[in-house]
Design an enzyme around this catalytic site. Structure first.
Site, PDB file in Angstrom:
ATOM      1  N   GLY A  40       0.648  -1.436  -0.462  1.00  0.00           N
ATOM      2  CA  GLY A  40       0.118   0.271   0.017  1.00  0.00           C
ATOM      3  C   GLY A  40       0.449   1.036   0.051  1.00  0.00           C
ATOM      4  O   GLY A  40      -0.055   2.514  -0.555  1.00  0.00           O
ATOM      5  N   ASP A  99      -4.604   1.205  11.210  1.00  0.00           N
ATOM      6  CA  ASP A  99      -6.098   0.713  11.543  1.00  0.00           C
ATOM      7  C   ASP A  99      -5.513   0.034  13.190  1.00  0.00           C
ATOM      8  O   ASP A  99      -6.083   1.074  14.154  1.00  0.00           O
ATOM      9  CB  ASP A  99      -6.944  -0.150  10.918  1.00  0.00           C
ATOM     10  CG  ASP A  99      -8.085  -0.184  10.988  1.00  0.00           C
ATOM     11  OD1 ASP A  99      -8.782   0.438  11.190  1.00  0.00           O
ATOM     12  OD2 ASP A  99      -8.438  -1.187  10.036  1.00  0.00           O
ATOM     13  N   GLY A 101      -3.840  -0.904  14.368  1.00  0.00           N
ATOM     14  CA  GLY A 101      -2.015  -1.205  15.300  1.00  0.00           C
ATOM     15  C   GLY A 101      -1.220  -2.230  14.834  1.00  0.00           C
ATOM     16  O   GLY A 101      -0.488  -1.757  15.175  1.00  0.00           O
ATOM     17  N   LYS A 127      -5.720   5.918  11.497  1.00  0.00           N
ATOM     18  CA  LYS A 127      -7.285   5.976  11.480  1.00  0.00           C
ATOM     19  C   LYS A 127      -7.861   5.808  13.007  1.00  0.00           C
ATOM     20  O   LYS A 127      -7.034   4.164  13.487  1.00  0.00           O
ATOM     21  CB  LYS A 127      -7.880   4.736   9.960  1.00  0.00           C
ATOM     22  CG  LYS A 127      -9.157   4.885   9.998  1.00  0.00           C
ATOM     23  CD  LYS A 127      -9.983   4.039   8.774  1.00  0.00           C
ATOM     24  CE  LYS A 127      -9.390   2.484   8.664  1.00  0.00           C
ATOM     25  NZ  LYS A 127     -10.180   2.159   7.680  1.00  0.00           N
TER      26      LYS A 127
END
Ligand code: IMP
Ligand code: MG
Length: 171
Positions: A40, A99, A101, A127
């Site tokens: 990503g 997210d 973590g 996030k």
């Protein structure tokens, strides 16, 4: 599935340039190793590095906590490790999105055992929604409360990575 633009490409680049400047300032006179978390991170990593005014070395790591869905499996698989030795080096982990973590926490813990001179974390998106594992993010691009994001490298089931903007996926 529909994608709604959340952060347009130009806004992303603007923010990434700011982070590049900040890192160049903080690491002036040093040559840190930037470790990108695949897949990503690809666009973020490239744009970030090209905005730097210090020399860096680049390496990549691949870990996976997700299956093919939107929820974490709770397990971290280390698919590819770094090639460079990080002992006594200044290391910055570059991640696309944090997210729960879990992914970041396990990468940080793994690299810490190798005794780098310093270790910092740079994430494009924080996030907060499902944070379960406490991790310090030293450089953060954007904070997003919730939603599943795609584009600018972020995928849903390997789809939508190619999009220029960061979008929210709506079913
Ligand atoms: P964590 O371990 O729960 O923090 O998950 C981190 C990883 O899950 C990230 O590196 C992403 O690959 C993926 N992920 C989490 N949230 C999203 C999202 O909204 N869109 C795309 N990928 C995500
Ligand atoms: Mg991913």
């Amino acid at each position: 599935m529909k994608q709604k633009v959340l952060i347009p490409h130009e806004k992303i680049l603007e923010r990434v340039r700011e982070i590049s400047r900040q890192i160049s300032e903080d690491y002036w006179g040093k040559d840190p190793i930037l470790i990108g978390v695949l897949n990503g991170v690809v666009f973020f990593f490239a744009d970030l590095v090209m905005g730097l005014s210090i020399p860096v070395r680049m390496d990549f790591i691949k870990a996976s906590s997700y299956g093919s869905g939107m929820t974490s499996s709770g397990q971290i698989k280390m698919i590819k490790d770094v090639d460079l030795p990080v002992k006594d080096q200044d290391v910055i982990i570059i991640e696309d999105i944090v997210d729960s973590g879990l992914t970041l926490k396990s990468i940080v813990e793994t690299l810490q055992t190798r005794e780098p001179a310093s270790l910092k974390v740079c994430a494009l998106i924080d996030k907060g929604e499902r944070r379960e594992h406490q991790v310090d993010i030293d450089y953060c691009g954007f904070t997003v409360e919730k939603g599943f994001l795609v584009g600018y490298g972020l995928d849903f089931d390997e789809k939508f990575r190619y999009l220029r903007d960061i979008c929210v996926l709506e079913s």
